[in-house]
Design a protein around this motif. Structure first.
Motif, PDB file in Angstrom:
ATOM      1  N   VAL A  15       5.107   7.216   4.286  1.00 40.56           N
ATOM      2  CA  VAL A  15       4.673   6.452   5.450  1.00 40.56           C
ATOM      3  C   VAL A  15       4.222   5.075   5.001  1.00 40.56           C
ATOM      4  O   VAL A  15       3.565   4.926   3.964  1.00 40.56           O
ATOM      5  N   ASP A  16       4.593   4.045   5.763  1.00 43.50           N
ATOM      6  CA  ASP A  16       4.097   2.694   5.538  1.00 43.50           C
ATOM      7  C   ASP A  16       2.815   2.563   6.356  1.00 43.50           C
ATOM      8  O   ASP A  16       2.837   2.309   7.552  1.00 43.50           O
ATOM      9  N   THR A  44      -5.668   8.568  -1.742  1.00 40.99           N
ATOM     10  CA  THR A  44      -6.119   7.764  -0.610  1.00 40.99           C
ATOM     11  C   THR A  44      -5.740   6.297  -0.787  1.00 40.99           C
ATOM     12  O   THR A  44      -5.514   5.822  -1.904  1.00 40.99           O
ATOM     13  N   LEU A  45      -5.674   5.616   0.321  1.00 37.68           N
ATOM     14  CA  LEU A  45      -5.580   4.162   0.354  1.00 37.68           C
ATOM     15  C   LEU A  45      -6.765   3.676   1.180  1.00 37.68           C
ATOM     16  O   LEU A  45      -7.051   4.250   2.236  1.00 37.68           O
ATOM     17  N   ASP A  46      -7.432   2.636   0.732  1.00 38.97           N
ATOM     18  CA  ASP A  46      -8.535   2.082   1.516  1.00 38.97           C
ATOM     19  C   ASP A  46      -8.050   1.709   2.907  1.00 38.97           C
ATOM     20  O   ASP A  46      -6.891   1.292   3.075  1.00 38.97           O
ATOM     21  N   PRO A  47      -8.909   1.814   3.923  1.00 40.93           N
ATOM     22  CA  PRO A  47      -8.497   1.465   5.286  1.00 40.93           C
ATOM     23  C   PRO A  47      -7.852   0.077   5.412  1.00 40.93           C
ATOM     24  O   PRO A  47      -6.890  -0.089   6.163  1.00 40.93           O
ATOM     25  N   MET A  48      -8.345  -0.915   4.671  1.00 44.99           N
ATOM     26  CA  MET A  48      -7.778  -2.264   4.789  1.00 44.99           C
ATOM     27  C   MET A  48      -6.382  -2.368   4.176  1.00 44.99           C
ATOM     28  O   MET A  48      -5.616  -3.278   4.491  1.00 44.99           O
ATOM     29  N   ALA A  49      -6.034  -1.435   3.296  1.00 45.57           N
ATOM     30  CA  ALA A  49      -4.758  -1.495   2.582  1.00 45.57           C
ATOM     31  C   ALA A  49      -3.606  -1.002   3.451  1.00 45.57           C
ATOM     32  O   ALA A  49      -3.789  -0.196   4.356  1.00 45.57           O
ATOM     33  N   THR A  50      -2.419  -1.480   3.137  1.00 46.38           N
ATOM     34  CA  THR A  50      -1.196  -1.029   3.803  1.00 46.38           C
ATOM     35  C   THR A  50      -0.231  -0.499   2.742  1.00 46.38           C
ATOM     36  O   THR A  50      -0.480  -0.599   1.552  1.00 46.38           O
ATOM     37  N   GLY A  51       0.884   0.063   3.221  1.00 53.94           N
ATOM     38  CA  GLY A  51       1.944   0.420   2.288  1.00 53.94           C
ATOM     39  C   GLY A  51       2.116   1.908   2.050  1.00 53.94           C
ATOM     40  O   GLY A  51       1.730   2.744   2.878  1.00 53.94           O
ATOM     41  N   ARG A 200      -1.485  -4.151  -0.616  1.00 55.51           N
ATOM     42  CA  ARG A 200      -0.336  -3.385  -0.120  1.00 55.51           C
ATOM     43  C   ARG A 200       0.270  -2.602  -1.272  1.00 55.51           C
ATOM     44  O   ARG A 200       0.655  -3.200  -2.297  1.00 55.51           O
ATOM     45  N   ARG A 201       0.342  -1.279  -1.133  1.00 60.30           N
ATOM     46  CA  ARG A 201       0.976  -0.456  -2.165  1.00 60.30           C
ATOM     47  C   ARG A 201       2.472  -0.426  -1.881  1.00 60.30           C
ATOM     48  O   ARG A 201       2.901  -0.001  -0.815  1.00 60.30           O
ATOM     49  N   THR A 202       3.257  -0.871  -2.845  1.00 62.83           N
ATOM     50  CA  THR A 202       4.708  -0.951  -2.658  1.00 62.83           C
ATOM     51  C   THR A 202       5.454   0.189  -3.346  1.00 62.83           C
ATOM     52  O   THR A 202       6.611   0.446  -3.008  1.00 62.83           O
ATOM     53  N   ARG A 203       4.777   0.857  -4.291  1.00 69.19           N
ATOM     54  CA  ARG A 203       5.437   1.981  -4.974  1.00 69.19           C
ATOM     55  C   ARG A 203       4.403   2.944  -5.514  1.00 69.19           C
ATOM     56  O   ARG A 203       3.333   2.549  -5.976  1.00 69.19           O
ATOM     57  N   ASP A 208       9.083   4.509  -2.834  1.00 66.70           N
ATOM     58  CA  ASP A 208       8.745   3.149  -2.424  1.00 66.70           C
ATOM     59  C   ASP A 208       8.940   2.977  -0.919  1.00 66.70           C
ATOM     60  O   ASP A 208       9.187   3.942  -0.190  1.00 66.70           O
ATOM     61  N   LEU A 209       8.847   1.744  -0.446  1.00 66.94           N
ATOM     62  CA  LEU A 209       8.897   1.464   0.986  1.00 66.94           C
ATOM     63  C   LEU A 209      10.302   1.559   1.579  1.00 66.94           C
ATOM     64  O   LEU A 209      10.459   1.562   2.801  1.00 66.94           O
ATOM     65  N   SER A 210      11.323   1.655   0.724  1.00 64.68           N
ATOM     66  CA  SER A 210      12.700   1.645   1.226  1.00 64.68           C
ATOM     67  C   SER A 210      12.991   2.845   2.125  1.00 64.68           C
ATOM     68  O   SER A 210      13.879   2.791   2.981  1.00 64.68           O
ATOM     69  N   ARG A 211      12.253   3.945   1.940  1.00 62.21           N
ATOM     70  CA  ARG A 211      12.493   5.154   2.744  1.00 62.21           C
ATOM     71  C   ARG A 211      11.283   5.536   3.595  1.00 62.21           C
ATOM     72  O   ARG A 211      11.145   6.679   4.043  1.00 62.21           O
ATOM     73  N   ALA A 212      10.400   4.568   3.794  1.00 64.51           N
ATOM     74  CA  ALA A 212       9.170   4.847   4.536  1.00 64.51           C
ATOM     75  C   ALA A 212       9.382   4.741   6.044  1.00 64.51           C
ATOM     76  O   ALA A 212      10.196   3.947   6.516  1.00 64.51           O
ATOM     77  N   ILE A 213       8.607   5.527   6.771  1.00 59.25           N
ATOM     78  CA  ILE A 213       8.558   5.405   8.218  1.00 59.25           C
ATOM     79  C   ILE A 213       7.306   4.603   8.561  1.00 59.25           C
ATOM     80  O   ILE A 213       6.239   4.830   7.991  1.00 59.25           O
TER      81      ILE A 213
END
Length: 241
Positions: A15-16, A44-51, A200-203, A208-213
């Motif tokens: 998921v992105d 986890t990813l911090d709330p402010m982070a995306t990716g 933003r976490r890209t991988r 990675d993000l290429s297959r993310a929804i």
């Protein structure tokens, strides 16, 4: 209901994540959309982070620890001259210092200090527990406790833009790495302080993000659309071999 549960294949859903959401939010949304409870997340990813946020579904939950142990790649931005209690923009500014007219070389020297193996002291605003209590809960009470340094590694980094007081960068690091602590420590190394303003976490591992929804699509996706997006166990086995 049992038949419906059986129809959900096991696998990983990438998921992105949107800013402002937690990892638990994404798990809850996916459980609702799939009508299936056996779903977890890989770190986890911090709330402010995306990716990149990896959700493990069904039998893939057994791979959680393995998937979480993989290295990560993040794009981030830091702001020099200001420090915060959480080491990112999510808390109040605690100290302001003048930002000298650093050259690109001087900025690079600050980053070069944190390459290879070194230790980080986790921030007080983190999910690490002290005597069973998450540090962020203690931080909310105004308490500061001693944290043990953690061994981490930066395999590579790139500086993309220096527009003082901001610096945009990419960092390739091991699991358990705090990018906001990285930004804070670079600021301390440079002598003016810093905090993280974007992440933003890209991988994560080979995902990675290429297959993310996208999060917005996940909220309205049908059960079958989510299943079609999942990376199934046989492919994951190949990726991890």
């Amino acid at each position: 209901m049992e038949a419906m549960i059986e129809e959900v294949p096991s696998g990983v859903l990438v998921v992105d994540k949107d800013s402002g959401m937690t990892s638990h939010d994404l798990v809850a949304i996916t459980r609702r959309q799939l009508n299936f409870k056996k779903i977890g997340h890989c770190g986890t990813l911090d709330p402010m982070a995306t990716g990149v946020m990896m959700l493990v579904i069904g039998k893939a939950t057994k791979l959680q620890d393995r998937l979480m142990s993989e290295d990560k790649v993040y794009d981030g931005s830091l702001k020099l001259g200001e420090t915060t209690g959480s080491q990112d923009k999510e808390s109040d500014i605690e100290e302001v210092r003048e930002v000298p007219a650093y050259s690109d070389v001087e900025i690079k020297e600050g980053f070069e200090h944190f390459v290879g193996d070194f230790e980080q002291i986790p921030p007080m605003v983190s999910a690490i527990k002290k005597n069973g209590v998450p540090l962020y809960k203690l931080a909310r009470q105004g308490k500061t406790v001693e944290r043990k340094p953690r061994a981490v590694r930066v395999m590579d980094y790139q500086i993309h833009r220096v527009g003082l007081p901001e610096v945009d960068f990419t960092v390739h690091c091991t699991k358990g790495f705090y990018v906001r602590t990285y930004a804070h420590d670079i600021g301390q190394q440079l002598g003016c302080g810093a905090h993280l303003i974007a992440l933003r976490r890209t991988r994560s591992g080979k995902f990675d993000l290429s297959r993310a929804i996208k999060t917005e699509d996940l909220k309205v996706a049908s059960r079958q659309e989510i299943i079609d997006k999942m990376i199934k166990l046989d492919e994951i086995a190949e990726m991890l071999s």
